[in-house]
Design an enzyme around this catalytic site. Structure first.
Site, mmCIF file in Angstrom:
data_model
loop_
_atom_site.group_PDB
_atom_site.id
_atom_site.type_symbol
_atom_site.label_atom_id
_atom_site.label_comp_id
_atom_site.label_asym_id
_atom_site.label_seq_id
_atom_site.Cartn_x
_atom_site.Cartn_y
_atom_site.Cartn_z
ATOM 1 N N GLU A 120 0.866 -1.177 0.000
ATOM 2 C CA GLU A 120 0.000 0.000 0.000
ATOM 3 C C GLU A 120 0.901 1.224 0.000
ATOM 4 O OE1 GLU A 120 -2.260 -3.256 1.791
ATOM 5 O OE2 GLU A 120 -0.571 -2.239 2.721
ATOM 6 N N TYR A 132 7.722 2.497 -7.283
ATOM 7 C CA TYR A 132 7.116 1.171 -7.339
ATOM 8 C C TYR A 132 6.740 0.810 -8.778
ATOM 9 C CZ TYR A 132 6.797 1.876 -2.287
ATOM 10 O OH TYR A 132 7.074 2.127 -0.972
#
Length: 187
Positions: A120, A132
């Site tokens: 998350e 990411y």
């Protein structure tokens, strides 16, 4: 490990790092920091894999200082892992430390035979989202108001992990006393 600026090293975290990690946790996440007991549980758990980046003697300090940490959670034999947390000291950001920490977590996931990694990330953190995404993570869901007390949404991101190359067998996972392990320099 390559990729770190001079005077820094990556190693496995151990419970004695708790105070340094908590200082950095509160500095990095002032409104939603984990508690010391939560973090201690992570550091002691055989299912968690935490690493730190710290200063070395070459930087002129008396004692090493933790400037970054990251953690991965994966039950033995489970094909899924979760990135628990990652933080880098504000004065060290932009030097590639976050990438080194994240790479090590993904390498550990591969060593454990993990096939998918989830995480998350705050919806208001485009720098982390971009990092990411550069590692192949895709947003798959949104968790409304996940980060409290700020009420910020979380992006749930996922990436597949390729199996370890047959030419380089995966290191078998052994559970031993936490803190006994030290990562060697991997170039």
């Amino acid at each position: 490990m390559s990729g770190l600026p001079d005077g820094l090293r990556l190693r496995r975290a151990h419970p004695q790092d708790l105070d340094d990690i908590m200082w950095l946790e509160h500095a990095s996440f002032p409104t939603d920091a984990w508690s010391a007991s939560q973090m201690a549980g992570e550091l002691y758990s055989p299912h968690e894999y935490y690493v730190v980046v710290e200063t070395t003697a070459e930087t002129g300090g008396d004692a090493p200082t933790v400037v970054g940490y990251a953690g991965l959670s994966s039950l033995a034999g489970n094909p899924v892992a979760d990135v628990q947390t990652i933080a880098v000291a504000a004065d060290q950001r932009g030097a590639g430390i976050g990438r080194v920490l994240f790479t090590e977590l993904l390498d550990e996931a591969q060593r454990r035979g993990v096939q998918e990694v989830f995480l998350e990330v705050r919806a208001d953190n485009p720098v982390a989202q971009a990092m990411y995404a550069a590692f192949g993570f895709e947003q798959i869901a949104t968790r409304p108001r996940y980060y409290q007390p700020d009420g910020v949404d979380a992006w749930v991101m996922r990436a597949g992990i390729p199996a370890a190359s047959p030419a380089v067998p995966a290191t078998p996972q052994t559970v031993g006393p936490i803190g006994q392990e030290t990562l060697d320099d991997r170039s």
